[in-house]
Motif scaffolding. Structure first.
Motif, PDB file in Angstrom:
ATOM      1  N   THR A 298       0.865  -1.176   0.000  1.00 27.50           N
ATOM      2  CA  THR A 298       0.000   0.000   0.000  1.00 27.50           C
ATOM      3  C   THR A 298       0.903   1.227   0.000  1.00 27.50           C
ATOM      4  O   THR A 298       1.837   1.318   0.786  1.00 27.50           O
ATOM      5  N   VAL A 299       0.616   2.153  -0.924  1.00 26.15           N
ATOM      6  CA  VAL A 299       1.360   3.410  -1.015  1.00 26.15           C
ATOM      7  C   VAL A 299       0.389   4.532  -0.682  1.00 26.15           C
ATOM      8  O   VAL A 299      -0.704   4.612  -1.251  1.00 26.15           O
ATOM      9  N   SER A 300       0.788   5.409   0.257  1.00 27.43           N
ATOM     10  CA  SER A 300      -0.068   6.535   0.630  1.00 27.43           C
ATOM     11  C   SER A 300       0.788   7.781   0.776  1.00 27.43           C
ATOM     12  O   SER A 300       2.006   7.714   0.889  1.00 27.43           O
ATOM     13  N   GLN A 301       0.123   8.907   0.767  1.00 26.37           N
ATOM     14  CA  GLN A 301       0.787  10.197   0.908  1.00 26.37           C
ATOM     15  C   GLN A 301       0.668  10.655   2.351  1.00 26.37           C
ATOM     16  O   GLN A 301      -0.383  10.527   2.962  1.00 26.37           O
ATOM     17  N   GLN A 302       1.740  11.187   2.899  1.00 28.11           N
ATOM     18  CA  GLN A 302       1.688  11.770   4.233  1.00 28.11           C
ATOM     19  C   GLN A 302       0.837  13.044   4.172  1.00 28.11           C
ATOM     20  O   GLN A 302       0.945  13.822   3.227  1.00 28.11           O
ATOM     21  N   ALA A 303      -0.011  13.244   5.166  1.00 33.42           N
ATOM     22  CA  ALA A 303      -0.880  14.428   5.184  1.00 33.42           C
ATOM     23  C   ALA A 303      -0.049  15.705   5.139  1.00 33.42           C
ATOM     24  O   ALA A 303       0.990  15.809   5.785  1.00 33.42           O
ATOM     25  N   ILE A 304      -0.503  16.670   4.358  1.00 35.37           N
ATOM     26  CA  ILE A 304       0.171  17.955   4.215  1.00 35.37           C
ATOM     27  C   ILE A 304      -0.781  19.027   4.734  1.00 35.37           C
ATOM     28  O   ILE A 304      -1.926  19.104   4.284  1.00 35.37           O
ATOM     29  N   PRO A 305      -0.350  19.847   5.710  1.00 35.90           N
ATOM     30  CA  PRO A 305      -1.254  20.865   6.259  1.00 35.90           C
ATOM     31  C   PRO A 305      -1.801  21.789   5.179  1.00 35.90           C
ATOM     32  O   PRO A 305      -1.080  22.180   4.267  1.00 35.90           O
ATOM     33  N   TYR A 306      -3.082  22.121   5.294  1.00 38.41           N
ATOM     34  CA  TYR A 306      -3.783  23.089   4.447  1.00 38.41           C
ATOM     35  C   TYR A 306      -3.983  22.613   3.007  1.00 38.41           C
ATOM     36  O   TYR A 306      -4.346  23.396   2.152  1.00 38.41           O
ATOM     37  N   LEU A 307      -3.725  21.338   2.740  1.00 39.44           N
ATOM     38  CA  LEU A 307      -3.989  20.761   1.424  1.00 39.44           C
ATOM     39  C   LEU A 307      -4.897  19.553   1.578  1.00 39.44           C
ATOM     40  O   LEU A 307      -4.769  18.784   2.536  1.00 39.44           O
ATOM     41  N   ASP A 308      -5.823  19.386   0.628  1.00 33.82           N
ATOM     42  CA  ASP A 308      -6.667  18.197   0.579  1.00 33.82           C
ATOM     43  C   ASP A 308      -6.188  17.308  -0.549  1.00 33.82           C
ATOM     44  O   ASP A 308      -5.954  17.784  -1.669  1.00 33.82           O
ATOM     45  N   GLN A 309      -6.044  16.031  -0.252  1.00 38.73           N
ATOM     46  CA  GLN A 309      -5.662  15.071  -1.282  1.00 38.73           C
ATOM     47  C   GLN A 309      -6.901  14.742  -2.104  1.00 38.73           C
ATOM     48  O   GLN A 309      -7.937  14.380  -1.568  1.00 38.73           O
TER      49      GLN A 309
ATOM     50  N   ASP B 186      -6.221  29.034   2.380  1.00 39.05           N
ATOM     51  CA  ASP B 186      -5.131  29.981   2.160  1.00 39.05           C
ATOM     52  C   ASP B 186      -4.635  30.404   3.526  1.00 39.05           C
ATOM     53  O   ASP B 186      -5.397  30.934   4.335  1.00 39.05           O
ATOM     54  N   CYS B 187      -3.365  30.151   3.777  1.00 38.43           N
ATOM     55  CA  CYS B 187      -2.897  30.266   5.154  1.00 38.43           C
ATOM     56  C   CYS B 187      -1.395  30.505   5.214  1.00 38.43           C
ATOM     57  O   CYS B 187      -0.633  29.963   4.425  1.00 38.43           O
ATOM     58  N   ILE B 188      -0.988  31.323   6.177  1.00 36.40           N
ATOM     59  CA  ILE B 188       0.419  31.448   6.572  1.00 36.40           C
ATOM     60  C   ILE B 188       0.566  30.614   7.837  1.00 36.40           C
ATOM     61  O   ILE B 188      -0.262  30.685   8.732  1.00 36.40           O
ATOM     62  N   ASP B 189       1.594  29.798   7.903  1.00 36.89           N
ATOM     63  CA  ASP B 189       1.825  28.988   9.111  1.00 36.89           C
ATOM     64  C   ASP B 189       3.324  28.933   9.388  1.00 36.89           C
ATOM     65  O   ASP B 189       4.017  28.015   8.959  1.00 36.89           O
ATOM     66  N   LEU B 190       3.828  29.937  10.101  1.00 34.39           N
ATOM     67  CA  LEU B 190       5.239  29.977  10.473  1.00 34.39           C
ATOM     68  C   LEU B 190       5.463  29.062  11.671  1.00 34.39           C
ATOM     69  O   LEU B 190       4.635  29.005  12.581  1.00 34.39           O
ATOM     70  N   SER B 191       6.592  28.347  11.663  1.00 33.80           N
ATOM     71  CA  SER B 191       6.900  27.447  12.782  1.00 33.80           C
ATOM     72  C   SER B 191       8.387  27.526  13.100  1.00 33.80           C
ATOM     73  O   SER B 191       9.199  27.886  12.253  1.00 33.80           O
TER      74      SER B 191
END
Length: 194
Positions: A17-28, A59-64
């Motif tokens: 099984t191949v899956s994508q790691q969740a990416i903040p502020y994006l929907d797969q 649409d988001c700025i997310d500084l860390s």
């Protein structure tokens, strides 16, 4: 993945099984089910078409900001690594990183120029523009004075600013506390190349 988003790997025969790691502020959006299952190819055979696609859901700025340090030694120098990112989907201008140093800490050097504040116990780094998805690292070396008692807990405070339009201000700040170690010998001094 490479710069074009292509990925590859070698597998033995079997089911995967191949899956994508969740990416903040994006929907797969591709694949709709979220992952691909396939039987491992025979030797030399390629499996193609396992593509993933995403759309911006906010649409988001997310500084860390994060800090990495292995500990502090009484009367010695310590290397600090600060990793910062814009994990959002919008670029941010006028980014700064601020570091508050504990009493007894003296800055020896830094990987990029900074402005000292607060009598030398604060450092202000002007990062400038930080594009969506971009990251950077700052390193600095400080020395814990011999007047600081061994076993003392010292805390460093880190901030990445501005926060006005940031979607997640929790990761704009971090505090890192370390207890000064008792040095068993003088053979582990930090040395910088000239």
């Amino acid at each position: 993945t490479d710069a074009n988003g292509n990925y590859q790997g070698q597998t033995s025969e079997g089911t995967y099984t191949v899956s994508q790691q969740a990416i903040p502020y994006l929907d797969q959006v591709c694949p709709f089910a979220g992952d691909y299952s396939f039987s491992g190819p025979s030797s030399g055979q390629l499996q193609t078409g396992l593509d993933f696609g995403n759309i911006v859901d906010q649409d988001c700025i997310d500084l860390s900001i994060e800090e990495g340090n292995t500990g502090l030694n009484h009367c010695e120098q310590t290397l600090h690594l600060i990793h910062y990112c814009n994990q959002g989907t919008i670029d941010q201008d006028s980014v700064t990183v601020q570091i508050s140093l504990p009493a007894g800490s003296t800055v020896v050097s830094s990987s990029i120029p900074y402005t000292p504040l607060g009598g030398g116990q604060q450092m202000l780094f002007n990062i400038g523009s930080l594009d969506a998805g971009d990251c950077g690292t700052i390193s600095f070396i400080d020395e814990i004075g011999c007047s600081v008692e061994e076993g003392t807990t010292l805390c460093y405070n880190y901030a990445i600013l501005p926060t006005a339009d940031d979607c997640n201000t929790v990761n704009n700040y971090t505090t890192s506390c370390h207890t000064t170690d008792i040095v068993s010998n003088g053979n582990h001094k930090l040395v910088e190349a000239l």
